[in-house]
Write a protein that holds these residues in place. Structure first.
Motif, PDB file in Angstrom:
ATOM      1  N   VAL B 118     -41.065 -21.882  13.594  1.00 40.94           N
ATOM      2  CA  VAL B 118     -40.088 -22.967  13.545  1.00 40.94           C
ATOM      3  C   VAL B 118     -38.726 -22.336  13.296  1.00 40.94           C
ATOM      4  O   VAL B 118     -38.510 -21.693  12.262  1.00 40.94           O
ATOM      5  CB  VAL B 118     -40.424 -23.985  12.431  1.00 40.94           C
ATOM      6  CG1 VAL B 118     -39.401 -25.129  12.438  1.00 40.94           C
ATOM      7  CG2 VAL B 118     -41.832 -24.533  12.613  1.00 40.94           C
ATOM      8  N   PRO B 119     -37.811 -22.495  14.269  1.00 38.70           N
ATOM      9  CA  PRO B 119     -36.515 -21.819  14.164  1.00 38.70           C
ATOM     10  C   PRO B 119     -35.670 -22.354  13.020  1.00 38.70           C
ATOM     11  O   PRO B 119     -35.953 -23.413  12.445  1.00 38.70           O
ATOM     12  CB  PRO B 119     -35.842 -22.115  15.514  1.00 38.70           C
ATOM     13  CG  PRO B 119     -36.898 -22.672  16.380  1.00 38.70           C
ATOM     14  CD  PRO B 119     -37.933 -23.260  15.504  1.00 38.70           C
ATOM     15  N   LYS B 120     -34.625 -21.617  12.747  1.00 34.11           N
ATOM     16  CA  LYS B 120     -33.708 -21.894  11.648  1.00 34.11           C
ATOM     17  C   LYS B 120     -33.219 -23.352  11.667  1.00 34.11           C
ATOM     18  O   LYS B 120     -32.825 -23.869  12.707  1.00 34.11           O
ATOM     19  CB  LYS B 120     -32.516 -20.949  11.786  1.00 34.11           C
ATOM     20  CG  LYS B 120     -31.666 -20.840  10.555  1.00 34.11           C
ATOM     21  CD  LYS B 120     -30.647 -19.722  10.713  1.00 34.11           C
ATOM     22  CE  LYS B 120     -29.621 -19.796   9.593  1.00 34.11           C
ATOM     23  NZ  LYS B 120     -28.597 -18.767   9.747  1.00 34.11           N
ATOM     24  N   ASN B 121     -33.283 -23.970  10.497  1.00 38.06           N
ATOM     25  CA  ASN B 121     -32.782 -25.333  10.290  1.00 38.06           C
ATOM     26  C   ASN B 121     -33.409 -26.394  11.187  1.00 38.06           C
ATOM     27  O   ASN B 121     -32.908 -27.497  11.285  1.00 38.06           O
ATOM     28  CB  ASN B 121     -31.259 -25.386  10.421  1.00 38.06           C
ATOM     29  CG  ASN B 121     -30.587 -24.585   9.327  1.00 38.06           C
ATOM     30  OD1 ASN B 121     -31.107 -24.494   8.225  1.00 38.06           O
ATOM     31  ND2 ASN B 121     -29.463 -23.967   9.649  1.00 38.06           N
ATOM     32  N   GLN B 122     -34.472 -26.048  11.849  1.00 33.76           N
ATOM     33  CA  GLN B 122     -35.147 -27.002  12.718  1.00 33.76           C
ATOM     34  C   GLN B 122     -36.071 -27.866  11.856  1.00 33.76           C
ATOM     35  O   GLN B 122     -36.884 -27.340  11.098  1.00 33.76           O
ATOM     36  CB  GLN B 122     -35.976 -26.238  13.743  1.00 33.76           C
ATOM     37  CG  GLN B 122     -36.579 -27.117  14.809  1.00 33.76           C
ATOM     38  CD  GLN B 122     -35.706 -27.156  16.044  1.00 33.76           C
ATOM     39  OE1 GLN B 122     -35.246 -26.120  16.487  1.00 33.76           O
ATOM     40  NE2 GLN B 122     -35.463 -28.321  16.576  1.00 33.76           N
ATOM     41  N   GLN B 123     -35.910 -29.169  11.964  1.00 30.04           N
ATOM     42  CA  GLN B 123     -36.806 -30.043  11.221  1.00 30.04           C
ATOM     43  C   GLN B 123     -37.753 -30.719  12.194  1.00 30.04           C
ATOM     44  O   GLN B 123     -37.337 -31.547  12.994  1.00 30.04           O
ATOM     45  CB  GLN B 123     -36.004 -31.075  10.431  1.00 30.04           C
ATOM     46  CG  GLN B 123     -35.326 -30.414   9.234  1.00 30.04           C
ATOM     47  CD  GLN B 123     -34.138 -31.166   8.724  1.00 30.04           C
ATOM     48  OE1 GLN B 123     -33.998 -32.366   8.966  1.00 30.04           O
ATOM     49  NE2 GLN B 123     -33.254 -30.455   8.044  1.00 30.04           N
ATOM     50  N   VAL B 124     -38.983 -30.301  12.147  1.00 25.51           N
ATOM     51  CA  VAL B 124     -39.951 -30.817  13.106  1.00 25.51           C
ATOM     52  C   VAL B 124     -40.512 -32.121  12.549  1.00 25.51           C
ATOM     53  O   VAL B 124     -41.135 -32.140  11.487  1.00 25.51           O
ATOM     54  CB  VAL B 124     -41.094 -29.804  13.313  1.00 25.51           C
ATOM     55  CG1 VAL B 124     -42.043 -30.300  14.392  1.00 25.51           C
ATOM     56  CG2 VAL B 124     -40.520 -28.448  13.679  1.00 25.51           C
ATOM     57  N   ALA B 125     -40.265 -33.206  13.274  1.00 25.31           N
ATOM     58  CA  ALA B 125     -40.661 -34.513  12.758  1.00 25.31           C
ATOM     59  C   ALA B 125     -42.167 -34.720  12.870  1.00 25.31           C
ATOM     60  O   ALA B 125     -42.840 -35.064  11.895  1.00 25.31           O
ATOM     61  CB  ALA B 125     -39.916 -35.613  13.500  1.00 25.31           C
ATOM     62  N   ASP B 126     -42.708 -34.502  14.064  1.00 25.37           N
ATOM     63  CA  ASP B 126     -44.142 -34.732  14.250  1.00 25.37           C
ATOM     64  C   ASP B 126     -44.935 -33.524  13.756  1.00 25.37           C
ATOM     65  O   ASP B 126     -44.488 -32.394  13.878  1.00 25.37           O
ATOM     66  CB  ASP B 126     -44.448 -34.949  15.738  1.00 25.37           C
ATOM     67  CG  ASP B 126     -43.874 -36.277  16.207  1.00 25.37           C
ATOM     68  OD1 ASP B 126     -43.732 -37.178  15.360  1.00 25.37           O
ATOM     69  OD2 ASP B 126     -43.533 -36.378  17.396  1.00 25.37           O
ATOM     70  N   PRO B 127     -46.097 -33.778  13.219  1.00 25.36           N
ATOM     71  CA  PRO B 127     -46.880 -32.644  12.742  1.00 25.36           C
ATOM     72  C   PRO B 127     -47.345 -31.744  13.887  1.00 25.36           C
ATOM     73  O   PRO B 127     -47.575 -32.215  15.005  1.00 25.36           O
ATOM     74  CB  PRO B 127     -48.068 -33.305  12.050  1.00 25.36           C
ATOM     75  CG  PRO B 127     -48.139 -34.673  12.589  1.00 25.36           C
ATOM     76  CD  PRO B 127     -46.759 -35.073  12.969  1.00 25.36           C
TER      77      PRO B 127
END
Lengths: 488, 405, 249
Positions: B118-127
């Motif tokens: 998961v790249p920098k500052n990326q907020q992954v919403a779905d699991p």
């Protein structure tokens, strides 16, 4: 500025540690010491010096042969130095001279009397602490047992184990090694091979022992080990309270102390065993001190039997001991109350084992560890509930208090539960001394030193309360002394 | 012959084939890992961290090794390690304990690895969902390797599930290495729903930098023999880690969770809550150590292990440990093994709730406290249902009824 | 409705009930008074079938059925309800789930289908209003964090849900202030029908001001030693139990 303060404090710690072990003197007394080293001949020699029957010699030899096949255990959270078992003398008798020269065997070298007086253990019955009978052991030999006659009126046997072997061989043979077999562990094997003196107690059926029984152990001679052996048998419906105290002179080298205590508790009987352990802990640099490697175990054979261990451990360079209980009889009750204080370079790995085998058995473990200086203090305990031990209950509480940033406090509890009706609860906390409490005391004009003493005593109160009166006072003083100079 | 011998021989036979199917970063540590394994062999029960599981026996059967390639459905953040978007050499086999025999064996035999990045500052919403299906027509050994790299400030939820598709003996070794860089937040869920024929040896290693929040939930609903190890290294200040476990054992199932949380720096917090319900002849073991290093002041740590032993032949081993070298800390652990609250049972029965139902309700309530902690709502709801089904004896029946007693 | 004959019971090795005889007809309210340790709570626990108590002699029949052969939940299904003296907390079990399990178990015993969720919730709502219990308590675990008064009110609420024919109020007044006592007692009165019988265990007259007993029994040392009308309760309130003990001696 701060650093400087620390320096001053460290200096103080050192002076305290050096000064405060007030039992560090030696006794100038002629002592017969056998050649250093351990082999079958030495085992035979010890047995011969004690005039033992053949079965006991065979017991020792079997233990010795087993010991040879074993290795020193390494699992404790302590740095046990390599022990050169050939550099130790296994028998030292400070009473040898008086035995030869004296008119009667009862006459004791006045130097020895003085030593025990200085330790606060008067061996003349008229001076005795009220209600306490004493067996005084120096190095490998029992010096004197007080109040023997008075106790024998009730059928109670209280004497040195050597004497018991002579006068009550059947009892000794029946119970010796039945609680702690020599195969139990490395140090138990060593002790079984070379044990010297210790106390023997037999309380006959339906007898409440009218006084506290006490053994005082003293290591005096240089380069000797002390391998005492204590055996307590409390027959049906009886009660005894037993106290154990110990000190040693300050010496630069480590002294080895590998003891065994066996307790047998029959139906409806109760034994209270209290220890205040104050062996020489070594100096502030961690030099010298007693290696205290002890196996203590009680077998609660009878129904409704009860055994309670209370220990205050402040001494020794290394402590490795787990006073344990086998709850064999139905409804038996076992307790373990412990305060262990470590300071400077001391290391303690201590705790208990509660083995529940009978039905409706209950055990309680209360352990308070206090670490200061550069010491390491570990609680290690096992609670096992066997398959047949229906409705067993255990409650354990193990708290650690840290007085300094260079020490360690550790908790290693094991719980093996093989029965679905068991209720076992364990809780442990580790924290530093409460600064608000310290501040509160300071504000009331109490110095930090004194406040630490007060708070620690309060912290250990649950355990100290379990000690008989005289011992409790002594233990309280000891706690404060052991910790002086640890917080600033 | 002890069990390691067949794996040593296996390696000699197939290492060239494995290497040919694998990639450079994995091959670069392979021989050394094998050498470690060869030297140490499987741990006996005398090895402190393996005292509750007989590793040798678990690896004794003759398993075929699976060398089929990973199927990675094309999706964001998940890669076959060969196609990694980053250089994985600073991560692969770096935090894993090289001297753990299971990790060493896994490193020697694994040919393929999965990367979650998961790249920098990326907020992954779905699991991010990783499902592991065990398939095979003969007794098969699977070696699984997963690398999770959470860059600075990255956030994600990862849900991993172990399932068995075939009624076959499966032996899984798994090594997961998790790297959470500063400010990362990760919720990692692992659920196991296999069969009594499955053995699982999983080692999870987690590195946490500054200001991280890491949660690991391990849920064992149905299995054969499972040993989960989870080691956490707190290496940046102000991070918090939570390890939760939920174990339901019946039949002759064996579940052994072993955790180590190493506080290496000040001002971190750790929490653990492991709950077990063991029935029939099942064995549940928990050993958890909190280690606070010398300078890790202001550490707070709480470890709780609660167990219900529901039958006369079930066994519970619990070993909560504190090893503390710093003084300004607040650490506590508690462990209980208990029976069901008789007074609560009576109260429920007085209201007309049949005893078996009352017991199920109480078991559910007991486990509910762990499931409550699951942040991802749909998973939480699903697990409430599954846990209840499991206690009602329906879970195993509907999924693989012929396999269960 | 309820007939107890020569009932002896013990807890552990201790015999507490030493021959109790008691008959309660449909619609009657009986008050049971007595000193601490006289056996009042034991009697109620034995009637509802608490497994910690052992009946050693005697019989209890309930509407012609032998209660002693029935387990706790079967007795509950038959219509016996106890309002506990100290209702226990059951963490993790929500009030709603708990009530649903209880209501449906009873329906099953009566050969009825389980209630649909919507119907069940509707009944919950109605009964809640009746005893003035807060909705937010329903979202919590059973009795968890409930105040003393809330617990007692919750007991009456459960009674409303389960519609028993014999209610045992075991010291429902203990720990309640006057207002709470009134609300609980009024709730109980609203629920009872002409057929509902009750056993009210209490130390004090004040609960009996709200729930009027038809018969008052005095239990001392495991036996009913005196039976009278409501006036007996009044007399005990004023004079205590000593005069009864003296009569016996």
């Amino acid at each position: 500025m701060r650093e400087e303060g620390k320096e001053v404090k460290n200096e103080f710690v050192r002076s305290v540690a050096e000064k405060k072990y007030e039992f560090g003197f030696t006794t100038e007394v002629h002592t017969e010491i056998i050649e250093k080293g351990l082999n079958e001949e030495v085992v035979r020699l010890i047995s011969e010096k004690k005039g033992e029957p053949d079965w006991l010699l065979q017991f020792r030899l079997e233990a010795y042969r087993h010991w040879l096949t074993q290795a020193q255990p390494t699992w404790g959270h302590v740095h046990l130095p390599e022990i050169d078992y050939q550099a130790i003398s296994y028998y030292a008798d400070p009473t040898a001279k008086s035995k030869k020269g004296a008119q009667s065997a009862e006459e004791i070298d006045p130097e020895l009397m003085k030593t025990f007086d200085k330790l606060g253990i008067p061996l003349e019955e008229r001076l005795a602490l009220s209600g306490t009978a004493v067996d005084a052991v120096m190095d490998s030999v029992s010096v004197k047992t007080t109040f023997k006659e008075k106790l024998s009126e009730k059928g109670i046997i209280f004497c040195s184990i050597s004497e018991a072997v002579k006068n009550h061989p059947d009892l000794v043979r029946q119970y010796l090694g039945s609680v702690v077999p020599y195969r139990d562990n490395y140090f138990a094997a060593l002790n079984s091979a070379v044990f010297s003196d210790g106390s023997f107690v037999y309380i006959p059926k339906n007898t409440r022992c009218p006084m506290e029984l006490s053994t005082y152990f003293r290591i005096n001679a240089r380069n000797t080990g002390q391998f005492e052996r204590t055996l307590i048998v409390c027959d049906e419906g009886s009660y005894v309270s037993y106290l154990e105290g110990c000190t040693a002179p300050m010496r630069d080298e480590n002294q080895l102390h590998a003891a065994i205590v066996e307790i047998v508790v029959m139906d409806n009987a109760e034994v209270k065993y209290s220890t205040v352990q104050n062996w020489y802990p070594g100096d502030a640099e961690g030099k010298g001190g007693v290696l205290n490697l002890v196996t203590k175990r009680g077998d609660l054979r009878g129904v409704n039997s009860k055994l309670s261990w209370t220990q205050v451990e402040t001494g020794s360079a290394i402590t490795w001991k787990y006073p344990s209980c086998v709850l064999r009889g139905d409804n038996s009750v076992a307790e373990f109350y412990s305060v262990a204080v470590t300071n400077n370079h001391q290391e303690a790995d201590t705790g208990t084992k509660m083995i529940h085998l009978g039905k409706n058995t209950r055990s309680t473990i209360i352990s308070k560890g206090i670490s200061a200086g550069k010491s390491q203090n570990s609680y290690r305990g096992l609670v096992r509930v066997g398959k047949q031990a229906d409705n067993a209950r255990n409650y354990s509480s193990c708290d650690s208090l840290l007085l300094g940033s260079q020490c360690g406090a550790h908790t290693f509890p094991y719980m093996d539960i093989h029965n679905n009706t068991a209720t076992v609860e364990h809780e442990a906390t580790t924290s530093k001394i409460n600064e608000d409490q310290l501040f509160y005391c300071n504000q009331r004009g109490i110095s930090t030193e004194e406040a630490v003493g007060l708070i620690v005593n309060g912290y250990a109160k649950d355990v100290l309360n379990k000690l008989p009166m005289e011992f409790a006072v002594e233990a309280q003083k000891l706690l404060s002394v052991s910790l002086e100079g640890t917080v600033g | 012959m002890r069990s390691e011998q067949q794996y040593i021989e296996l390696y000699h036979e197939v290492s060239d084939l494995i290497k040919s199917r694998s990639c450079e970063v994995m091959n670069s540590v392979r021989d050394e890992a094998f050498e470690t394994f060869r030297r140490m062999g499987f741990p006996t029960r005398k090895v402190e961290r393996y005292r509750y599981t007989d590793v040798d026996a678990a690896f004794a059967p003759n398993y075929g090794i699976s060398l089929s390639p990973l199927t990675v459905k094309p999706s964001a953040y998940i890669y076959n390690i060969e196609n990694a978007p980053i250089d994985v050499s600073p991560y692969y086999h770096q935090i894993a304990d090289p001297l753990d025999a299971i990790t060493a064996l896994n490193t020697a035999l694994v040919h393929d690895a999965l990367l979650v990045h998961v790249p920098k500052n990326q907020q992954v919403a779905d699991p991010i969902v990783v499902d592991n299906w065990l398939r095979g027509t003969a007794a098969t050994m699977m070696n699984r390797r997963i690398l999770i790299v959470m860059e600075q400030g990255a956030e994600a939820t990862i849900i991993m599930g172990d399932h068995a598709a075939d009624k076959q003996q499966f032996l899984t070794t798994q090594v997961i290495e998790v790297y959470c860089h500063d400010g990362a937040r990760l919720d990692l869920y692992e659920t196991e729903e296999t069969t009594p024929l499955c053995s699982r040896f999983s080692n999870v290693y987690i590195h946490a930098g500054r200001d991280c929040s890491v949660k690991h939930n391990s849920i064992t609903l149905f299995n054969g023999q499972t040993r989960n190890l989870c080691d956490v290294y707190l290496r940046g200040e102000h991070s918090e880690v939570t390890l939760n476990g939920c174990v339901i054992g019946g039949g002759t199932q064996h579940i052994d969770n072993n955790t180590l949380i190493r506080h290496e720096v000040p001002n971190c917090a750790s929490t653990q809550l492991y709950k077990y319900v063991v029935d029939d002849k099942a064995v549940g073991a928990f050993a958890g150590k909190i280690l606070v290093e010398k300078d890790a002041q202001k550490t707070t740590s709480q470890e709780t292990n609660a167990n219900l032993c529901a039958s006369t032949d079930a066994r519970i081993y619990t070993q909560p440990m504190l090893e503390i070298y710093a003084d300004d800390v607040k650490c506590a652990h508690g462990s209980t093994v208990g029976v069901m609250d008789e007074a609560a049972l009576f109260y429920m029965r007085q209201r007309g709730i049949p005893e078996t139902e009352a017991r199920t309700l109480l078991k559910n309530a007991f486990m509910g406290q762990v499931i409550d902690q699951i942040k991802f709502e749909p998973l939480r709801q699903k697990l409430y249902v599954k846990v209840e089904k499991r206690f009602r004896g329906e879970l195993d029946k509907c999924e693989d009824c012929r396999l269960c007693k | 409705m309820l007939e107890i004959k020569n009932l002896h019971a013990k807890v552990g090795d201790k015999e507490i009930l030493k021959g109790v005889n008691l008959t309660i007809r449909d619609g009657e309210t009986h008050a049971l008074m007595g000193t601490n340790g006289a056996g009042k709570s034991t009697l109620s626990n034995v009637i509802v079938g608490n497994p910690s108590y052992e009946v050693t002699e005697g019989s209890i029949t309930f509407n012609g059925k032998d209660l002693l052969t029935m387990n706790t939940e079967e007795r509950a299904h038959a219509g016996i309800f106890m309002s506990f003296q100290a209702p226990i907390e059951i963490p993790g079990v929500s009030m709603t789930n708990f009530m649903r399990a209880a209501v449906n178990a009873r329906r099953e015993a009566q050969g009825k289908e389980p209630l649909k969720s919507t119907d069940f919730l509707k009944i919950m709502r109605e009964k809640r209003k009746l005893v003035e219990i807060d909705q937010k308590l329903m979202n919590r675990s059973v009795n968890e964090g409930f105040s003393g008064g809330e617990r007692k009110r919750n007991e009456i609420f459960q009674m409303a849900m389960l519609e028993p024919t014999l209610c045992i109020l075991d010291e429902t007044d203990s720990g309640l202030d006057v207002d709470a006592l009134r609300i609980v007692a009024e709730g109980f009165n609203k629920l009872r029908t002409a057929q509902t019988s009750a056993i009210v265990i209490t130390h004090y007259q004040r609960l009996l001001d709200y729930i009027r007993p038809d018969v008052v029994h005095v239990l001392i040392d495991g036996k009913i030693v005196k039976t009278g009308t409501a006036a007996l309760a009044q007399q005990i309130e004023e004079q205590g139990f000593d005069w009864i003990k003296e009569e016996l001696a």
